[in-house]
Design an enzyme around this catalytic site. Structure first.
Site, PDB file in Angstrom:
ATOM      1  N   LYS A 132      49.001  36.894  41.318  1.00  0.00           N
ATOM      2  CA  LYS A 132      48.286  37.085  40.048  1.00  0.00           C
ATOM      3  C   LYS A 132      47.974  38.568  39.797  1.00  0.00           C
ATOM      4  O   LYS A 132      48.010  39.381  40.726  1.00  0.00           O
ATOM      5  CB  LYS A 132      47.022  36.224  40.033  1.00  0.00           C
TER       6      LYS A 132
HETATM    7  C1  LIG Z   1      47.940  30.173  39.990  1.00  0.00           C
HETATM    8  C2  LIG Z   1      47.393  29.105  39.107  1.00  0.00           C
HETATM    9  C3  LIG Z   1      46.421  28.202  39.540  1.00  0.00           C
HETATM   10  C4  LIG Z   1      46.029  28.046  40.958  1.00  0.00           C
HETATM   11  O1  LIG Z   1      45.468  29.132  41.517  1.00  0.00           O
HETATM   12  P1  LIG Z   1      45.097  29.059  43.075  1.00  0.00           P
HETATM   13  O2  LIG Z   1      44.209  30.244  43.226  1.00  0.00           O
HETATM   14  O3  LIG Z   1      46.400  29.166  43.799  1.00  0.00           O
HETATM   15  O4  LIG Z   1      44.412  27.783  43.322  1.00  0.00           O
HETATM   16  C5  LIG Z   1      45.856  27.329  38.632  1.00  0.00           C
HETATM   17  N1  LIG Z   1      46.251  27.309  37.351  1.00  0.00           N
HETATM   18  C6  LIG Z   1      47.217  28.123  36.909  1.00  0.00           C
HETATM   19  C7  LIG Z   1      47.589  28.068  35.468  1.00  0.00           C
HETATM   20  C8  LIG Z   1      47.833  29.036  37.775  1.00  0.00           C
HETATM   21  O5  LIG Z   1      48.813  29.821  37.331  1.00  0.00           O
END
Ligand SMILES: *Cc1c(COP(=O)(O)O)cnc(C)c1O
Length: 377
Positions: A192
């Site tokens: 991210k």
């Molecule tokens: C990456 C992501 C998540 C999950 O994030 P984590 O920190 O891995 O639990 C949830 N929703 C969306 C839309 C994502 O892209």
């Protein structure tokens, strides 16, 4: 790497990669040296306060993942067996897993052609007496139609929730993605824009909801509870570590820079593809900002591309492009929703493109030339 470049050889291009500077290293070093005993929550408290302020909400709770933040938030709203949660069929599994864990039923609706986010008309049609939440996921940094969704939610008295995991830095009419619903959740996973490796955030301006989630995240021990080792209810343990929070504090100080670079890369793709009618990229609303987490190219149907051919071509060029999310309803835990035609169709002719802080103009050229090999005259 440099030698390979000089020789004109192809080096691998990753799809994402964090940007780590001396600031991140200094904070993590400080946390590992001093962040114990009475200081073991210092960076966590600071990250929560800084994040809430940056987002424009009253409260934030740091978590070990976005999935955990969503799980606790939905649980705190009382969502459980027999309840329905509406979300787009085009989504990452993390957005629906907590709904299923709570025993509720996900209701998958189709997406809009341009934003690839949930279609408000389909949301409206899917509302029943059992609907307990609308989950607006801002896909790839693109924004959901928040005005229409907020009106629907308030007309029907249903909470609107934002999964802004992919939308840090996105803004809808002056409000940051993740600050507009009953609560918002974020991810700091390694892929991210802002990262702690693994991590997330729960954000809300609702005092009672905040108190509840804070206590849920501490095994259901209420902050006012003075008895030791005494839980008031069964809760969760999705807390972020102080070390991760130190990394998060440094990344958050750089958030504008990190988002600006993502936007610059999307603009770089847009510029190179501006004359190509057969490809569209992530849209940006006239009065909004797309945080540009994941530049994505969607071909028109007439181009005749397939997901498999796109993937194979990128792989051959050593470029780590990724598939556009398959419809969740197609996956074995659910039943295919054939009427979600856009969710089914768009994902078969689209691809996620690399974008990371240190990406070069040459990297962009290479990705674009691979894309252009699919464009017909
Ligand atoms: C990456 C992501 C998540 C999950 O994030 P984590 O920190 O891995 O639990 C949830 N929703 C969306 C839309 C994502 O892209």
């Amino acid at each position: 790497m440099t030698e390979q470049r000089l020789q004109g050889l192809q080096y691998p291009i990753p799809y994402v990669k964090p940007s780590i500077t001396d600031l991140e290293i200094a904070y993590v070093n400080d946390a590992i040296r001093t962040g114990w005993g009475p200081r073991c929550y210092d960076y966590i408290n600071r990250l929560e306060a800084d994040f809430a302020k940056w987002l424009g909400v009253k409260h934030a709770v740091a978590t070990s993942s976005c999935t955990g933040a969503l799980h606790m938030g939905l649980h705190a709203l009382g969502i459980g067996s027999g309840d329905e949660v509406i979300l787009a069929d085009t989504n990452w599994i993390a957005s629906v897993a907590p709904v299923v864990h709570l025993g509720a039923t996900p209701v998958f609706v189709d997406i809009l052609e341009d934003s690839w986010c949930l279609d408000p008309a389909q949301v409206e049609a899917a509302i029943t007496s059992r609907t307990k939440a609308i989950l607006a996921v801002h896909l790839y940094g693109n924004l959901c139609e928040m005005d229409r969704l907020r009106k629907l939610a308030s007309d029907h008295g249903i909470p609107l929730i934002e999964d802004a995991a992919e939308a840090i830095g996105s803004v809808w009419k002056g409000a940051r993605a993740g600050s507009m619903g009953k609560f918002g959740v974020f991810s700091f996973h390694g892929t991210k824009t802002v990262t702690t490796g693994e991590g997330g955030m729960f954000a809300t301006s609702d005092n009672a909801l905040y108190e509840r989630v804070r206590s849920l995240n501490n095994h259901g021990r209420h902050p006012a509870q003075t008895k030791q080792f005494w839980a008031d209810e069964i809760g969760f343990k999705y807390r972020m570590s102080n070390l991760d929070a130190a990394l998060g504090c440094a990344q958050l100080e750089r958030v504008e820079e990190l988002v600006a670079r993502k936007r610059e890369i999307l603009a770089g793709y847009r510029k190179r593809l501006s004359a190509v009618q057969q490809i569209s990229l992530n849209p940006e609303p006239a009065d909004g900002i797309n945080g540009a987490w994941m530049p994505t190219a969607v071909f028109v149907s007439e181009a005749g591309v397939t997901r498999e051919a796109l993937l194979a071509a990128f792989k051959a060029c050593q470029i780590d492009a990724r598939v556009f999310f398959y419809p969740l309803s197609d996956q074995p835990m659910f039943s295919p929703v054939q009427s979600n035609t856009r969710a089914r169709d768009i994902s078969s002719r689209a691809i996620n493109l690399p974008s990371f802080y240190d990406m070069t103009e040459t990297d962009l050229d290479r990705v674009v030339s691979t894309l252009l090999s699919f464009v017909k005259d």
